[in-house]
Design an enzyme around this catalytic site. Structure first.
Site, PDB file in Angstrom:
ATOM      1  CG  HIS A  23       5.064  -9.808  -1.084  1.00 22.38           C
ATOM      2  ND1 HIS A  23       5.144 -11.262  -1.863  1.00 22.38           N
ATOM      3  CD2 HIS A  23       3.879 -10.894   0.145  1.00 22.38           C
ATOM      4  CE1 HIS A  23       4.403 -12.052  -1.762  1.00 22.38           C
ATOM      5  NE2 HIS A  23       2.965 -11.192  -0.594  1.00 22.38           N
ATOM      6  CG  HIS A  30      -1.606  -8.781  -2.325  1.00 27.26           C
ATOM      7  ND1 HIS A  30      -0.726  -8.459  -1.126  1.00 27.26           N
ATOM      8  CD2 HIS A  30      -1.168  -9.664  -2.603  1.00 27.26           C
ATOM      9  CE1 HIS A  30       0.301  -9.077  -1.216  1.00 27.26           C
ATOM     10  NE2 HIS A  30      -0.292  -9.803  -1.156  1.00 27.26           N
ATOM     11  CB  CYS A  65      -0.849 -19.857  -0.210  1.00 30.77           C
ATOM     12  SG  CYS A  65      -1.537 -20.647   1.302  1.00 30.77           S
ATOM     13  CG  HIS A  67      -0.781 -13.808  -4.489  1.00 34.93           C
ATOM     14  ND1 HIS A  67       0.369 -14.343  -4.635  1.00 34.93           N
ATOM     15  CD2 HIS A  67      -1.234 -12.507  -3.738  1.00 34.93           C
ATOM     16  CE1 HIS A  67       0.633 -14.055  -3.369  1.00 34.93           C
ATOM     17  NE2 HIS A  67       0.193 -12.638  -2.951  1.00 34.93           N
ATOM     18  CD  GLU A  85       2.023 -23.217  -5.023  1.00 40.92           C
ATOM     19  OE1 GLU A  85       2.216 -24.579  -4.232  1.00 40.92           O
ATOM     20  OE2 GLU A  85       1.735 -21.868  -5.490  1.00 40.92           O
ATOM     21  CE1 TYR A 102      -1.707 -13.342   5.966  1.00 40.90           C
ATOM     22  CE2 TYR A 102      -2.827 -13.710   5.076  1.00 40.90           C
ATOM     23  CZ  TYR A 102      -1.552 -13.848   4.643  1.00 40.90           C
ATOM     24  OH  TYR A 102      -0.921 -14.120   4.183  1.00 40.90           O
ATOM     25  CD  GLU A 112       2.372 -13.301   2.465  1.00 38.45           C
ATOM     26  OE1 GLU A 112       1.375 -11.922   1.147  1.00 38.45           O
ATOM     27  OE2 GLU A 112       2.778 -14.023   1.120  1.00 38.45           O
ATOM     28  CD  GLU A 114      -1.605 -12.570   0.935  1.00 38.29           C
ATOM     29  OE1 GLU A 114      -0.846 -13.011  -0.500  1.00 38.29           O
ATOM     30  OE2 GLU A 114      -2.047 -14.066   1.509  1.00 38.29           O
ATOM     31  CD1 TRP A 160      -2.025 -18.955   4.933  1.00 36.91           C
ATOM     32  CD2 TRP A 160      -0.135 -18.046   5.677  1.00 36.91           C
ATOM     33  NE1 TRP A 160      -1.535 -19.775   4.697  1.00 36.91           N
ATOM     34  CE2 TRP A 160       0.386 -18.922   4.848  1.00 36.91           C
ATOM     35  CE3 TRP A 160       0.877 -16.874   6.132  1.00 36.91           C
ATOM     36  CZ2 TRP A 160       1.247 -19.434   4.471  1.00 36.91           C
ATOM     37  CZ3 TRP A 160       2.084 -17.614   5.609  1.00 36.91           C
ATOM     38  CH2 TRP A 160       2.237 -18.532   4.303  1.00 36.91           C
TER      39      TRP A 160
END
Length: 203
Positions: A23, A30, A65, A67, A85, A102, A112, A114, A160
């Site tokens: 980032h 990504h 959220c 990855h 989390e 977005y 961001e 993605e 987002w």
């Protein structure tokens, strides 16, 4: 070292990059995911991002959220991040928006960028126990109230999440009755470990 999957515009994997370096002001496209955790009363779990986060610290957003790692199936990545989390173990994962994409820019210029498929997770277990380094706060909100407030601009939310709510609202008023999108409609890089078949329903 945790890596993220880099993508071309068609959603094909073109490489990997360390997550902690990805980032910047020129963030490459990504692969990511967004998840919305629902209980049996059609309440959605809304979270506030920890103030230590690099991107959008302290911002309220959807449940979780993250990855997926290289070659990690999306559903496994979602459940992994929910456990890390929020201390949520288990849940039924359902694909909703396979092609969501977005790009958003923070006030400080960080970006961001993605392709970020959106999922529902049905969960009726113990209360979340969030990691304070990831989540500053959380609340359960009736879905229809949450969607209405976001769409009316009455609830501050991540960029987002706002865009996702606009699309999710078109699926109908009851999130427990939404139909699953076919996993074959995911971008190619997100199909790891998946057969081209519909995901299970969260009803």
């Amino acid at each position: 070292m945790e890596n993220v999957v880099l993508l071309d515009d068609a959603g094909n994997r073109i490489g990997v990059h360390p997550k902690y370096e990805v980032h910047t002001r020129e963030t490459p496209l990504h692969l990511a995911f967004s998840s919305y955790v629902f209980d049996s009363d059609a309440r959605v779990l809304v979270t506030q991002r920890a103030y230590e986060k690099v991107t959008w610290p302290g911002t309220w957003t959807n449940s979780c959220c993250g990855h997926p790692g290289p070659d990690e199936p999306m559903d496994e990545a979602i459940l992994r991040r929910l456990a890390t989390e929020l201390g949520i173990a288990g849940g039924t994962v359902q694909l909703l928006l396979p092609a969501f994409r977005y790009r958003a820019v923070m006030d400080n210029g960080l970006v961001e960028n993605e392709i970020c498929p959106v999922y529902a997770v049905r969960y009726d277990g113990p209360a979340p126990t969030p990691d304070p380094g990831e989540v500053a706060d959380f609340e359960w909100v009736a879905w229809n109230d949450f969607a209405r407030e976001v769409l009316a601009g009455e609830r501050p939310i991540s960029p987002w999440c706002r865009d996702q709510i606009e699309q999710l609202d078109r699926l109908g008023p009851n999130p427990l009755a939404w139909s699953a999108a076919p996993e074959s409609s995911l971008p190619p890089a997100a199909r790891t470990g998946l057969e081209p078949a519909s995901a299970p329903s969260v009803r």
